[in-house]
Design a protein around this motif. Structure first.
Motif: not given
Length: 215
Positions: A149-150, A120-127, A91-93, A64-67
Motif C-alpha cells: 500500500y502506498d 516510516t514510508l520506505p520508497c524504492g524499486f525492488i522490495f 526523482e528522489r530515492i 536507473l535503479r541499482k541492481a
C-alpha cells in the motif's frame, strides 16, 4: 565477462547504437551493473537518451535503479521513450516528496538485527522479502497473499512479471517438484486478490530446502 565497466572520473560516457535504417522504437530495457552486492554501487544512476539528436529523456536524465546483487529473477528496467523539451523535477530515492523534512522512523523489530532504522514510508524499486521460519512445519512454508500500500493507503498494483519467488534449487513452489506438476499453488497466487480464503488453489506453497527454514 558479460558486463561493461569503465573507470569513472566525473566524465560522461556515450554509447551509440546504429540500427542501419530508420526504425520505430517504443523504449529500451537496461540491466544495471550487477557483479556482486558491492559491485552494484558501480552501476549507472542517470542516463540521457537521444534519437537522431532529439532528446527522449528528461533534462536530468532517466533514473536507473541499482541492481539487487546476484539473483535469479530478471531485474531489467524498462524505459518508455518520448520526446522531451523540458525537464521535470529530480526523482528522489527515499521517503516520498510530501514527507520531505520529516525524520520519523520506526524502531527495530524484536529479533531482527540491522544497522539502520528504516524510514516510516520506505520508497524504492525492488522490495525483497526473506521468509525465515514457519509456525513449526519443517517441510513447507506458504502464504495466502501479499499486498503493498502506498502513502495514501491505496493498493499498489503488482503485475505477474514483477513478482518472483525462489527457494533452493530454482524451485518457486511445489508445482516445480517432479511429482507435483500442475499444482495450482504458485507464486502468482500471492497477487490474485483471493487472500481471505480456505481454497488452496489461491495460495502459494513452496517446499523448504532440506526440511529446514529459509525461502
Amino acid at each position: 565477462r558479460s558486463m561493461w565497466l569503465v573507470p569513472f572520473q566525473g566524465a560522461r560516457y556515450t554509447i551509440r547504437i546504429d540500427l542501419g535504417s530508420p526504425r520505430r522504437v517504443l523504449g529500451l530495457k537496461v540491466w544495471n551493473y550487477n557483479s556482486s552486492v558491492e559491485g552494484t554501487y558501480r552501476g549507472v544512476k542517470r542516463i540521457l537518451v537521444f534519437l537522431d539528436n532529439l532528446r527522449l529523456s528528461p533534462s536530468e536524465g532517466h533514473l536507473l535503479r541499482k541492481a539487487p546483487g546476484p539473483t535469479k529473477f530478471d531485474f531489467g528496467q524498462r524505459i518508455r521513450l518520448k520526446s522531451s523539451t523540458g525537464g521535470g523535477g529530480l526523482e528522489r530515492i527515499g521517503t516520498p516528496h510530501i514527507f520531505f523534512g520529516q525524520t520519523q522512523t520506526q524502531g527495530p523489530v524484536e529479533g531482527l538485527i540491522q544497522e539502520y532504522e528504516p524510514p516510516t514510508l520506505p520508497c524504492g524499486f525492488i522490495f525483497r522479502f526473506e521468509l525465515s521460519a514457519t509456525w513449526d512445519d519443517r517441510f513447507y512454508m506458504g502464504l495466502n497473499g501479499l499486498e503493498l500500500y502506498d502513502q495514501f493507503d491505496r493498493l499498489v498494483p503488482v503485475r505477474e512479471h514483477n513478482l518472483h519467488a525462489v527457494c533452493a534449487g530454482d524451485v518457486a513452489s511445489v508445482a516445480d517438484l517432479e511429482n507435483c506438476r500442475g499444482d495450482p499453488r504458485t507464486p502468482s497466487k500471492l497477487r490474485d486478490g483471493h487472500n481471505n480464503t480456505w481454497d488452496d488453489s489461491h495460495m502459494w506453497l513452496p517446499p523448504l530446502p532440506g526440511g529446514g527454514p529459509g525461502v
